[in-house]
Design an enzyme around this catalytic site. Structure first.
Site, PDB file in Angstrom:
ATOM      1  N   ASP A  62      15.465 -69.020 -12.182  1.00  0.00           N
ATOM      2  CA  ASP A  62      15.744 -67.870 -13.222  1.00  0.00           C
ATOM      3  C   ASP A  62      14.386 -67.703 -13.875  1.00  0.00           C
ATOM      4  OD1 ASP A  62      16.265 -66.159 -15.229  1.00  0.00           O
ATOM      5  OD2 ASP A  62      18.006 -67.330 -16.051  1.00  0.00           O
ATOM      6  N   ALA A  85      11.736 -59.285  -9.454  1.00  0.00           N
ATOM      7  CA  ALA A  85      13.171 -59.755 -10.077  1.00  0.00           C
ATOM      8  C   ALA A  85      13.480 -59.000 -11.227  1.00  0.00           C
ATOM      9  CB  ALA A  85      12.975 -61.164 -10.439  1.00  0.00           C
ATOM     10  N   ALA A  86      14.644 -58.294 -11.337  1.00  0.00           N
ATOM     11  CA  ALA A  86      14.978 -57.541 -12.590  1.00  0.00           C
ATOM     12  C   ALA A  86      16.486 -57.249 -12.390  1.00  0.00           C
ATOM     13  CB  ALA A  86      14.322 -56.231 -12.513  1.00  0.00           C
ATOM     14  N   THR A 136       9.334 -48.702 -12.286  1.00  0.00           N
ATOM     15  CA  THR A 136      10.046 -47.381 -11.741  1.00  0.00           C
ATOM     16  C   THR A 136       9.679 -46.180 -12.648  1.00  0.00           C
ATOM     17  OG1 THR A 136      12.217 -46.339 -12.166  1.00  0.00           O
ATOM     18  CG2 THR A 136      11.836 -48.182 -13.802  1.00  0.00           C
ATOM     19  N   ASP A 137       9.894 -45.147 -11.914  1.00  0.00           N
ATOM     20  CA  ASP A 137       9.429 -43.838 -12.445  1.00  0.00           C
ATOM     21  C   ASP A 137      10.342 -43.535 -13.669  1.00  0.00           C
ATOM     22  OD1 ASP A 137      11.823 -43.236 -11.211  1.00  0.00           O
ATOM     23  OD2 ASP A 137      11.031 -41.519 -10.233  1.00  0.00           O
ATOM     24  N   GLU A 138      11.373 -44.212 -14.042  1.00  0.00           N
ATOM     25  CA  GLU A 138      12.332 -44.114 -15.193  1.00  0.00           C
ATOM     26  C   GLU A 138      11.647 -44.224 -16.330  1.00  0.00           C
ATOM     27  OE1 GLU A 138      16.201 -44.993 -14.242  1.00  0.00           O
ATOM     28  OE2 GLU A 138      16.144 -44.926 -12.225  1.00  0.00           O
ATOM     29  N   TYR A 161      17.797 -49.726 -19.102  1.00  0.00           N
ATOM     30  CA  TYR A 161      17.386 -50.130 -18.213  1.00  0.00           C
ATOM     31  C   TYR A 161      15.836 -49.761 -18.291  1.00  0.00           C
ATOM     32  CZ  TYR A 161      15.337 -49.952 -13.552  1.00  0.00           C
ATOM     33  OH  TYR A 161      14.354 -50.117 -12.286  1.00  0.00           O
ATOM     34  N   LYS A 165      12.236 -51.856 -18.467  1.00  0.00           N
ATOM     35  CA  LYS A 165      10.897 -51.740 -17.470  1.00  0.00           C
ATOM     36  C   LYS A 165       9.734 -51.349 -18.317  1.00  0.00           C
ATOM     37  CE  LYS A 165      10.979 -52.285 -13.923  1.00  0.00           C
ATOM     38  NZ  LYS A 165      11.074 -53.707 -13.038  1.00  0.00           N
ATOM     39  N   HIS A 295      22.408 -39.334 -19.538  1.00  0.00           N
ATOM     40  CA  HIS A 295      21.974 -39.404 -18.057  1.00  0.00           C
ATOM     41  C   HIS A 295      20.827 -38.456 -17.783  1.00  0.00           C
ATOM     42  CE1 HIS A 295      23.996 -38.291 -13.666  1.00  0.00           C
ATOM     43  NE2 HIS A 295      22.654 -38.788 -13.669  1.00  0.00           N
ATOM     44  N   TYR A 352      35.401 -47.196 -12.216  1.00  0.00           N
ATOM     45  CA  TYR A 352      35.840 -46.233 -11.511  1.00  0.00           C
ATOM     46  C   TYR A 352      37.567 -46.087 -11.560  1.00  0.00           C
ATOM     47  CZ  TYR A 352      31.016 -45.787  -9.750  1.00  0.00           C
ATOM     48  OH  TYR A 352      29.624 -45.779  -9.633  1.00  0.00           O
TER      49      TYR A 352
HETATM   50  P1  NAD Z   1      18.201 -55.513  -6.960  1.00  0.00           P
HETATM   51  O1  NAD Z   1      18.968 -55.599  -8.089  1.00  0.00           O
HETATM   52  O2  NAD Z   1      18.509 -55.122  -5.810  1.00  0.00           O
HETATM   53  O3  NAD Z   1      17.403 -57.084  -6.891  1.00  0.00           O
HETATM   54  C1  NAD Z   1      17.119 -57.594  -7.941  1.00  0.00           C
HETATM   55  C2  NAD Z   1      16.816 -59.168  -7.575  1.00  0.00           C
HETATM   56  O4  NAD Z   1      16.404 -59.955  -8.600  1.00  0.00           O
HETATM   57  C3  NAD Z   1      18.107 -59.898  -6.990  1.00  0.00           C
HETATM   58  O5  NAD Z   1      17.892 -60.539  -6.017  1.00  0.00           O
HETATM   59  C4  NAD Z   1      18.476 -60.690  -8.329  1.00  0.00           C
HETATM   60  O6  NAD Z   1      19.242 -61.889  -7.599  1.00  0.00           O
HETATM   61  C5  NAD Z   1      17.023 -60.850  -8.910  1.00  0.00           C
HETATM   62  N1  NAD Z   1      17.387 -61.553 -10.056  1.00  0.00           N
HETATM   63  C6  NAD Z   1      17.791 -60.889 -11.243  1.00  0.00           C
HETATM   64  N2  NAD Z   1      17.589 -61.571 -12.235  1.00  0.00           N
HETATM   65  C7  NAD Z   1      16.865 -62.727 -12.064  1.00  0.00           C
HETATM   66  C8  NAD Z   1      16.191 -63.460 -13.038  1.00  0.00           C
HETATM   67  N3  NAD Z   1      16.661 -63.698 -14.087  1.00  0.00           N
HETATM   68  N4  NAD Z   1      15.608 -64.462 -12.251  1.00  0.00           N
HETATM   69  C9  NAD Z   1      15.225 -64.461 -10.931  1.00  0.00           C
HETATM   70  N5  NAD Z   1      15.810 -63.516 -10.125  1.00  0.00           N
HETATM   71  C10 NAD Z   1      16.358 -62.558 -10.669  1.00  0.00           C
HETATM   72  O7  NAD Z   1      17.007 -54.367  -7.368  1.00  0.00           O
HETATM   73  P2  NAD Z   1      15.897 -53.773  -6.541  1.00  0.00           P
HETATM   74  O8  NAD Z   1      16.581 -52.029  -6.560  1.00  0.00           O
HETATM   75  O9  NAD Z   1      15.528 -54.400  -5.419  1.00  0.00           O
HETATM   76  O10 NAD Z   1      14.822 -53.389  -7.480  1.00  0.00           O
HETATM   77  C11 NAD Z   1      13.703 -54.423  -7.424  1.00  0.00           C
HETATM   78  C12 NAD Z   1      12.391 -54.107  -8.418  1.00  0.00           C
HETATM   79  O11 NAD Z   1      11.946 -52.726  -8.072  1.00  0.00           O
HETATM   80  C13 NAD Z   1      13.236 -53.993  -9.990  1.00  0.00           C
HETATM   81  O12 NAD Z   1      12.187 -54.420 -10.866  1.00  0.00           O
HETATM   82  C14 NAD Z   1      13.288 -52.450 -10.211  1.00  0.00           C
HETATM   83  O13 NAD Z   1      13.088 -52.211 -11.644  1.00  0.00           O
HETATM   84  C15 NAD Z   1      12.321 -51.901  -9.173  1.00  0.00           C
HETATM   85  N6  NAD Z   1      12.537 -50.648  -8.669  1.00  0.00           N
HETATM   86  C16 NAD Z   1      13.825 -50.305  -8.246  1.00  0.00           C
HETATM   87  C17 NAD Z   1      13.793 -48.951  -7.728  1.00  0.00           C
HETATM   88  C18 NAD Z   1      15.349 -48.295  -6.895  1.00  0.00           C
HETATM   89  O14 NAD Z   1      15.395 -47.407  -6.488  1.00  0.00           O
HETATM   90  N7  NAD Z   1      16.233 -49.570  -6.555  1.00  0.00           N
HETATM   91  C19 NAD Z   1      13.060 -48.119  -7.871  1.00  0.00           C
HETATM   92  C20 NAD Z   1      11.767 -48.332  -8.494  1.00  0.00           C
HETATM   93  C21 NAD Z   1      11.596 -49.724  -8.963  1.00  0.00           C
HETATM   94  P1  TYD Z   2      21.907 -44.515  -9.203  1.00  0.00           P
HETATM   95  O1  TYD Z   2      21.759 -44.758  -7.693  1.00  0.00           O
HETATM   96  O2  TYD Z   2      22.503 -45.258 -10.129  1.00  0.00           O
HETATM   97  O3  TYD Z   2      20.265 -44.414  -9.610  1.00  0.00           O
HETATM   98  P2  TYD Z   2      19.444 -44.058 -11.032  1.00  0.00           P
HETATM   99  O4  TYD Z   2      20.292 -43.711 -11.927  1.00  0.00           O
HETATM  100  O5  TYD Z   2      18.399 -45.272 -11.402  1.00  0.00           O
HETATM  101  O6  TYD Z   2      18.625 -42.914 -10.655  1.00  0.00           O
HETATM  102  O7  TYD Z   2      22.219 -42.875  -9.508  1.00  0.00           O
HETATM  103  C1  TYD Z   2      21.474 -41.997  -8.444  1.00  0.00           C
HETATM  104  C2  TYD Z   2      22.079 -40.508  -9.138  1.00  0.00           C
HETATM  105  O8  TYD Z   2      23.384 -40.537  -8.818  1.00  0.00           O
HETATM  106  C3  TYD Z   2      22.168 -40.452 -10.680  1.00  0.00           C
HETATM  107  O9  TYD Z   2      21.634 -39.058 -11.205  1.00  0.00           O
HETATM  108  C4  TYD Z   2      23.627 -40.907 -11.262  1.00  0.00           C
HETATM  109  C5  TYD Z   2      24.354 -40.356  -9.959  1.00  0.00           C
HETATM  110  N1  TYD Z   2      25.479 -41.048  -9.468  1.00  0.00           N
HETATM  111  C6  TYD Z   2      26.739 -40.615  -9.453  1.00  0.00           C
HETATM  112  O10 TYD Z   2      26.889 -39.150  -9.570  1.00  0.00           O
HETATM  113  N2  TYD Z   2      28.124 -41.308  -9.154  1.00  0.00           N
HETATM  114  C7  TYD Z   2      27.759 -42.614  -8.923  1.00  0.00           C
HETATM  115  O11 TYD Z   2      28.814 -43.218  -8.892  1.00  0.00           O
HETATM  116  C8  TYD Z   2      26.426 -43.337  -9.183  1.00  0.00           C
HETATM  117  C9  TYD Z   2      26.594 -44.780  -9.123  1.00  0.00           C
HETATM  118  C10 TYD Z   2      25.382 -42.371  -9.338  1.00  0.00           C
END
Ligand code: NAD
Ligand code: TYD
Length: 353
Positions: A62, A85-86, A136-138, A161, A165, A295, A352
């Site tokens: 962790d 990790a996140a 993330t871009d968020e 979230y 970040k 949102h 849901y």
């Molecule tokens: P994910 O949720 O699929 O994976 C996160 C991983 O981190 C998991 O394997 C989980 O077990 C591990 N983890 C969580 N808490 C932990 C802890 N306390 N210690 C050790 N490991 C831990 O996430 P993802 O979508 O693969 O995102 C990975 C990274 O990229 C994140 O930092 C996220 O903010 C960033 N990111 C994600 C997206 C996206 O679209 N998914 C876009 C931009 C940036």
């Molecule tokens: P999501 O995959 O959760 O990514 P993020 O919120 O980080 O962009 O959602 C992508 C978009 O889809 C977001 O505008 C929320 C919408 N969404 C739905 O409309 N229904 C859903 O069940 C989910 C999970 C997301």
């Protein structure tokens, strides 16, 4: 390329598993340590094909556990860290912000401290030292109808979230400024592809269409996201890790904006074709549901800096990436069944109904 010991955190998750696979396949001379807590989102099945590679080692742990992290850095003397990790899902952050503060903020600061301790013993860092924060871009907040996020856009996070970040990005920059830590940050748009946990839009909807379940569209569906194939995010991370300038930030994206409802209709069309269902079958599953609180309206990335300075570009069009993604989920039924059993059922019911 010289030997390196690289710690990748969150490597059992969605994006991390693609990064670990790419690095293990491409760089025999590196030793890749994958540190992951294996939360609901972490899954070692994502790495079955490389688990016996001699340059790969998995460590369960962790990032929030201060003593464990310090001991690990002391023992392994990593050269660089790629921190993924996140807690990553916006809807979960609305339910439980504290979990996001713990992992995303405290966890990141723990890693920064441990890296500083082993790297900065004599007041200077070596050339191979790098703390790479994957973000993330968020963090930039929400756009109106016009404009793109650039690296100079002010931070304006709006969900728990994105606030967590943004906070971790600020700490990484503060360590660069205060302790001269060699860092790089990338802020990427929404990823899609293989191994994504089916709580995020695309894998959730692919699975629901497969099972003829309703497709819960939040609000009016007129929210915009900028989509990037996860394999292309992994090559961007590889590029920035090796060629990025220390101290810099790079936005990563594919200039690929889609309004949710248009994307969902495209997905429905592809799924009808793949599942040999008649045209319009999947669209009938679209169900408008209560909107996500707060949102964000629109995300869109200006990815010119990484393109012009480092020569990185996505390798596939969105249509190609989406088709590959759908094929992967349909071909990997065992993976999907495993991750949607157990605790997932509870989550799905709560979210849901
Ligand atoms: P994910 O949720 O699929 O994976 C996160 C991983 O981190 C998991 O394997 C989980 O077990 C591990 N983890 C969580 N808490 C932990 C802890 N306390 N210690 C050790 N490991 C831990 O996430 P993802 O979508 O693969 O995102 C990975 C990274 O990229 C994140 O930092 C996220 O903010 C960033 N990111 C994600 C997206 C996206 O679209 N998914 C876009 C931009 C940036
Ligand atoms: P999501 O995959 O959760 O990514 P993020 O919120 O980080 O962009 O959602 C992508 C978009 O889809 C977001 O505008 C929320 C919408 N969404 C739905 O409309 N229904 C859903 O069940 C989910 C999970 C997301």
């Amino acid at each position: 390329m010289r030997d390196k010991k690289i710690l990748i955190t969150g490597g059992a998750g969605f994006i991390g598993s693609h990064v670990v696979r790419l690095f293990c396949n491409k760089y025999d001379q590196y030793k890749i340590f994958n540190l992951d807590k294996l939360t609901y989102a972490g899954n070692l099945e994502n790495l079955e094909d490389i688990e016996s590679f001699p340059n790969y080692k998995f460590i369960k742990g962790d990032v929030v556990d201060h003593d464990f992290i310090n001991d690990l850095f002391d023992k392994e003397q990593f050269d660089s860290v790629i921190h993924l990790a996140a807690e990553s899902h916006v809807d979960r952050s609305i339910e439980d912000p504290m979990a996001f503060i713990n992992t995303n903020v405290f966890g990141t600061v723990n890693l920064l401290n441990a890296a500083k301790t082993i790297w900065n013993k004599d007041g200077k860092y070596a050339e191979q030292h790098l703390f790479y924060h994957v973000s993330t871009d968020e963090v930039y907040g929400s756009l109106g109808a016009e404009g793109l996020f650039t690296e100079d856009t002010s931070y304006d996070p709006k969900s728990p979230y994105s606030a967590s970040k943004a906070s971790s990005d600020h700490f990484v920059r503060a360590y660069a400024n205060t302790y001269r830590m060699p860092i790089v940050i990338t802020n990427c748009s929404n990823n899609y592809g293989a191994n994504q946990f089916p709580e995020k839009l695309l894998p959730l909807f692919i699975n629901n269409i497969k099972e003829s379940k309703p497709l819960p569209v939040y609000g009016d569906g007129k929210y915009t996201r900028d989509w990037l194939w996860v394999n292309d995010h992994a090559t961007a991370i590889d590029t920035v890790f090796h060629k990025g300038e220390k101290g810099e930030t790079y936005n990563i994206g594919g200039f690929n904006e889609w309004m949710n409802i248009d994307l969902i209709k495209l997905l429905c069309k592809i799924m009808d074709h793949k599942l040999s269902r008649s045209k319009g079958t999947s669209e009938q599953l679209i169900t408008y549901v209560k909107d996500r609180p707060g949102h964000d309206k629109r995300y869109a990335i200006d990815a010119n800096k990484i393109k012009n300075k480092l020569g990185w570009e996505p390798s596939v069009t969105f249509e190609e990436g989406l088709e590959k993604t759908v094929d992967w989920y349909l071909e990997n039924e065992k993976w999907l069944n495993n991750v949607t059993s157990g605790a997932y059922k509870e989550y799905y019911k709560k979210q849901y109904g």
